[in-house]
Scaffold this active site. Structure first.
Site, short mmCIF file in Angstrom:
data_model
loop_
_atom_site.label_atom_id
_atom_site.label_comp_id
_atom_site.label_asym_id
_atom_site.label_seq_id
_atom_site.Cartn_x
_atom_site.Cartn_y
_atom_site.Cartn_z
N GLU A 246 72.23 -46.94 3.96
CA GLU A 246 71.99 -46.13 2.99
C GLU A 246 73.30 -46.10 1.43
O GLU A 246 72.67 -45.88 0.32
CB GLU A 246 72.66 -44.27 2.90
CG GLU A 246 71.70 -43.95 4.26
CD GLU A 246 70.50 -43.57 3.72
OE1 GLU A 246 69.83 -43.77 2.72
OE2 GLU A 246 69.57 -43.78 4.55
N HIS B 109 64.96 -48.78 1.42
CA HIS B 109 64.93 -49.46 1.86
C HIS B 109 63.61 -50.53 2.93
O HIS B 109 64.36 -51.12 3.71
CB HIS B 109 64.36 -47.98 3.28
CG HIS B 109 65.66 -47.16 2.27
ND1 HIS B 109 67.06 -47.54 3.51
CD2 HIS B 109 65.56 -45.67 2.46
CE1 HIS B 109 67.99 -46.84 3.50
NE2 HIS B 109 67.71 -45.14 2.76
N HIS C 110 65.88 -45.59 -3.93
CA HIS C 110 66.58 -45.49 -2.71
C HIS C 110 64.97 -45.57 -1.95
O HIS C 110 65.78 -46.59 -1.05
CB HIS C 110 66.88 -44.06 -2.89
CG HIS C 110 67.49 -43.94 -1.47
ND1 HIS C 110 69.20 -44.35 -1.07
CD2 HIS C 110 66.80 -43.75 -0.59
CE1 HIS C 110 69.42 -44.48 0.31
NE2 HIS C 110 68.33 -43.32 0.37
N GLU C 111 64.22 -45.44 -1.97
CA GLU C 111 63.53 -45.35 0.01
C GLU C 111 62.68 -47.00 -0.85
O GLU C 111 62.50 -47.21 0.26
CB GLU C 111 62.61 -44.03 -0.69
CG GLU C 111 62.95 -43.32 -0.46
CD GLU C 111 63.63 -42.65 1.08
OE1 GLU C 111 63.69 -43.28 1.76
OE2 GLU C 111 64.31 -41.79 0.82
ZN LIG Z 1 68.13 -43.28 2.85
#
Ligand SMILES: [Zn+2]
Length: 267
Positions: free
Chosen positions: A195, A134, A130-131
């Site tokens: 997100e 980004h 997830h990170e």
């Molecule tokens: Zn996030």
């Protein structure tokens, strides 16, 4: 209030920027708006600066079992992302901080407080994916672009738009000012759309790296149990139970697509 000369220079730079600012997120084909002077190189510099500042506030754990695991997961997810960054993975000794981040250019930190929520190596891979997503999706640059445009449009309307000539000297000044703002901006919360996109792309990276995607909904259910008014990671992200549900629905399609991708000859 910005000095007038600086403001006019920023507006001119912005006008130039708007001419060629549409890009695409590789994995989702979403077109995004990024000002051209917020290049990957420039953003990576800001990322490295903010990384040094933030990690200096904590003891960095390097010899624990968890630190080894974090580095291992990080290398696998980084490879799955296919991006050629100067990757760094740091575990920060902060049991009360339930958070993790990846700054532009691949600078990653986990606070030890998020490890019980991760629960296992697959859970770490979900958060890591997830990170990293980004960063690879240029969410930081996109957010800065949106912020700068909004700010400049407001300032521009107030100041009037005359005299937009600018020299190399003022351009240097402007970039310096952007750099200062950027160091702060790279650590600000992301939008809900970012997100959602990071969830999907991150899950792809985790699957591609050989981790169990079914840990993703379980992880967000554990996050939900922390309750309201809890950690920063919760307050800046969408409702964890909705997220778990959405991820559970996504898994079969993403697994199938990643399997098909793996069976294709290397690009
Ligand atoms: Zn996030």
């Amino acid at each position: 209030m910005l000095p007038n000369r600086l403001l006019r220079s920023l507006l001119a730079l912005l006008a130039l920027g708007l001419l060629a600012a549409c890009e695409t997120v590789e994995e989702t084909r979403r077109s995004q708006f990024v000002l051209p002077f917020l290049t990957d190189g420039f953003m990576a510099e800001l990322g490295a600066e903010a990384y040094a500042e933030e990690t200096a506030n904590y003891r960095v754990l390097t010899t624990t079992r968890e630190a080894d695991m974090l580095a291992r997961v990080g290398r696998r997810i980084a490879q799955a992302s296919g991006r050629d960054y100067q990757w760094e993975f740091k575990l920060l000794d902060a049991p009360d901080v339930v958070n993790a981040f990846c700054l532009p250019g691949g600078k990653i930190a986990f606070y030890t407080g998020i490890l019980p929520i991760c629960a296992n190596e697959d859970g770490i891979a979900i958060v890591m994916g997830h990170e990293v997503a980004h960063a690879t999706s240029r969410h930081g640059a996109e957010r800065m672009s949106q912020g700068l445009v909004a700010e400049l449009l407001m300032a521009g309307a107030a100041a009037g738009l005359e005299e937009t000539k600018w020299s190399d000297e003022t351009k240097g000044l402007v970039l310096g000012a952007l750099g200062l703002a950027g160091t702060l901006a790279v650590l600000l919360p992301y939008s809900r759309d970012h997100e959602t996109e990071a969830d999907e792309i991150g899950l792809r990276f985790a699957i591609r790296a050989g981790y169990d995607p079914n840990e993703a909904p379980r992880l967000w259910e554990r996050m939900a149990k922390l309750g309201d008014g809890g950690p920063e990671f919760l307050s800046t992200h969408p409702d964890p139970l909705k997220r778990a549900e959405r991820l559970r629905e996504l898994i079969p399609r993403l697994v199938a697509e990643e399997k098909a991708r793996a069976e294709q000859p290397a690009r």
